[in-house]
Design a protein around this motif. Sequence first.
Motif, short mmCIF file in Angstrom:
data_model
loop_
_atom_site.label_atom_id
_atom_site.label_comp_id
_atom_site.label_asym_id
_atom_site.label_seq_id
_atom_site.Cartn_x
_atom_site.Cartn_y
_atom_site.Cartn_z
N ASP A 33 -7.55 -2.75 1.74
CA ASP A 33 -6.47 -3.55 2.04
C ASP A 33 -5.80 -3.39 0.52
O ASP A 33 -5.83 -4.16 -0.12
CB ASP A 33 -6.80 -5.08 2.28
CG ASP A 33 -7.71 -5.62 1.14
OD1 ASP A 33 -8.57 -4.72 0.25
OD2 ASP A 33 -7.85 -6.78 0.96
N PRO A 42 -2.32 -8.12 -0.16
CA PRO A 42 -2.23 -7.15 0.92
C PRO A 42 -1.60 -7.79 2.23
O PRO A 42 -1.44 -8.93 2.31
CB PRO A 42 -3.77 -7.10 1.32
CG PRO A 42 -4.41 -7.19 0.11
CD PRO A 42 -3.48 -8.50 -0.55
N PRO A 93 -1.42 -7.72 6.38
CA PRO A 93 -2.01 -7.53 7.67
C PRO A 93 -1.03 -6.62 8.55
O PRO A 93 0.11 -6.99 8.33
CB PRO A 93 -2.75 -8.68 8.05
CG PRO A 93 -2.76 -9.39 6.73
CD PRO A 93 -1.65 -9.25 5.95
N TYR A 123 -4.19 -2.97 7.57
CA TYR A 123 -3.26 -3.48 6.36
C TYR A 123 -2.14 -2.39 6.10
O TYR A 123 -2.62 -0.98 6.37
CB TYR A 123 -3.89 -3.59 5.09
CG TYR A 123 -5.00 -4.85 5.04
CD1 TYR A 123 -4.34 -6.21 5.03
CD2 TYR A 123 -6.25 -4.96 5.71
CE1 TYR A 123 -5.12 -7.28 5.08
CE2 TYR A 123 -7.03 -5.98 5.87
CZ TYR A 123 -6.36 -7.31 5.35
OH TYR A 123 -7.26 -7.98 5.62
#
Length: 738
Positions: free
Chosen positions: A135, A160, A162, A168
Amino acid sequence: MPRRFLAAALAVAAITAGTTAAVAAPAPITTQNDISSSFADTFADPSVIQGRDGYWYAYATSDPLVAGGPFGLMHIARTKDFGSWEYLGTVFNDSTKPSWAAPGSFFWAPDIRYLGGRYVMYFTVTDTAANPGGDPAIGVATAPAPAGPWTATDAPVVTPKPDGNGGYFGTIDPAMLTAADGKRYLYYGGFYGGISVTELSADGLHAVGSPTQVTIGDRYEGAYAVYRDGWYYLMGSSMNCCAGPTAGYSVFAGRSKSPKGPFLDADGASLNESRVGGTTVITQNGNKWIGPGHHAFLTDAAGQDHIVYHAIDRGTPWLTDPFGINRRPMLIDRIDWIDGWPRTRAGLGPSDTPQPAPATGSGAGIDSTDPAGGLSGATRQAGDSLGGPTAVVRGVASTRQSAPGGSVRVDADVRLGSSFTTVLGGSVVATVSGSRVTVSADGRTASASLPADFDRSQWNKLSVQVVGNTVTARLSDAGLGDLYAEARLVVPGLKLKAAPVRWLGTAELDNLTVRAVADPVRRAAAVPQPGKVLAGDEFDAGLGSGWSWVRPDAKAVVADGKLSWPLQNTDLVGSGNNAGLLFHQVPAGERWIAETKLHLELGEGDIRNYQQAGMIAYRNDDDFARLGNVAIWRTRQTEYGRELVARPSDGATSYGGAAIGRSAPDLWMRLAYQRNAAGEHVYRAGTSVDGKKWTWGASWVLPAGEAPRVGIYAHGDFTGASPAPVATFDYLRFYESK
């Protein structure tokens, strides 16, 4: 400019009656790529800054410096003249790296800045402890000096993001810019999710508000932004950074009047649309260097811009075994501004011969590391922990020797009092006073406002320059394309005289340089031009005797003056060697240009991997260069791909590509052929959306020996549409190359 400032500035002449004639700047030195060879085999994703101590510091991604070496925690090196370098170690160690990074995370793509009295570094953390497994986020660290020690903040500056599918987006490759609106911005992102820009807090350590996406996904990473002549230029790297001998990485640019975009290229195409735009900044040219990209900019003491980047020597592409770590050393080349756009060596691309190094040091009798010694009316002040002695001006001061006439640049780190004036040639005046930067000459005046929170007590960069009839004065953090304010004035008929540089007011100066401005290159390098037609086919009848097939496709037919070929559900890459290819006999000689016009409807915005058609130079199924109009996820691009056998022990192939110009349903394509001194076959690609204005891009080199075949193709990994799109070729011609 109030008359009292001009009168006071001109009065400084009284203290310089004993000045001598101008003294030349230090003798130039040369560099030869790669410039990191004295201390490292690889120094990827470089970022640079000039420290208060006069050294230029370079920072790089965490790859091992040499084969077999351990991974680092980002690297630091420095130079005074770009001719010799000293490796200083890593940015972090195991105890100082960010506490929020997951064990085993890598640290990539440092971006170095100076603001608020300290050095600030942004960098990629590939994996955080919050969501181990990939991520990426953007970290930030600060230091009192460019060599450290570096202290990471306790949380990412950009967290990060998503993707909604359990993964990610690519929150990578940061680059900061201080803009004329008084705000700081951070650009970041990559192929998965595109490049975005977010506003930062005044200290640069926190993201503010919502980000704005400025490039489409699937095309750009490695952002870098600069301000020039009223425009914000966003540059990004495209295609394959790390495909070893087939890396086609290149840098492209768009510009906007706003730091938040939209960014358009020289043809008005957006960097954030499916038929993605981008004006070439640097791409490979057929010499030893391929995959030039992930760059930074610097401006030297003569006002010449340079691009610092990594590239791959196609003869030694791997730091480790094939398909391992790519060997990506640091390179540097001149940037020329051609018709308002940055071009590396006027479009020639990476150099592999000796080149003038960035100008460092000063003329006019000034030692930039101890500037007070070359000035009358200034006092020497002991340096702080960051540098040597500085020069303090309180009242009036001047250089003891004359600065050159015609054009001159005065550059310094400054801590400013309430008012500070620079006079060039006895008649050009630049003043920082109150909340404004003002330039005046020949009764004309221009000014710009400083941000309300501009801190004149901190060290900033002040550049005052006359080039021809144009006068500029610019205040910035560190002279890396950023700015607080720039006043720019055009004075018809201006002729700058050789004279001492004069100052009045209050300021402390460090890294002071006075030099003639580098002669600008304003004309683009020559590109291939077609002459008379040597051979070809206009498709007025069936295929003639000049044609030959590999894996014939009966669906490719000639009718109505065109060759129509439905895209095959086939490919050439890797083990997928099942695509049909149609070749034409090439003309004799060592230079010619092949051209076709292609019509191919690929739609926009949807995923059609990897429908394509175009031209090919082909030795065999595992050794070819392929120029195509291609759908790559949601983008439509012109990809110039290369496949070759990268590991002879088992025949494993490598594939990579470069991008050239913009995709369109009607696209003209060219391959310009020549044989180099080693007998290798060099093919440079060009594209056009109107058949008149051509964009020339990357070159691929195929081995010496029998010349490759040249022809056309129409295929894809899968069509993604029913019925399959049809590629229509109007002709294939071979011209003499002028």
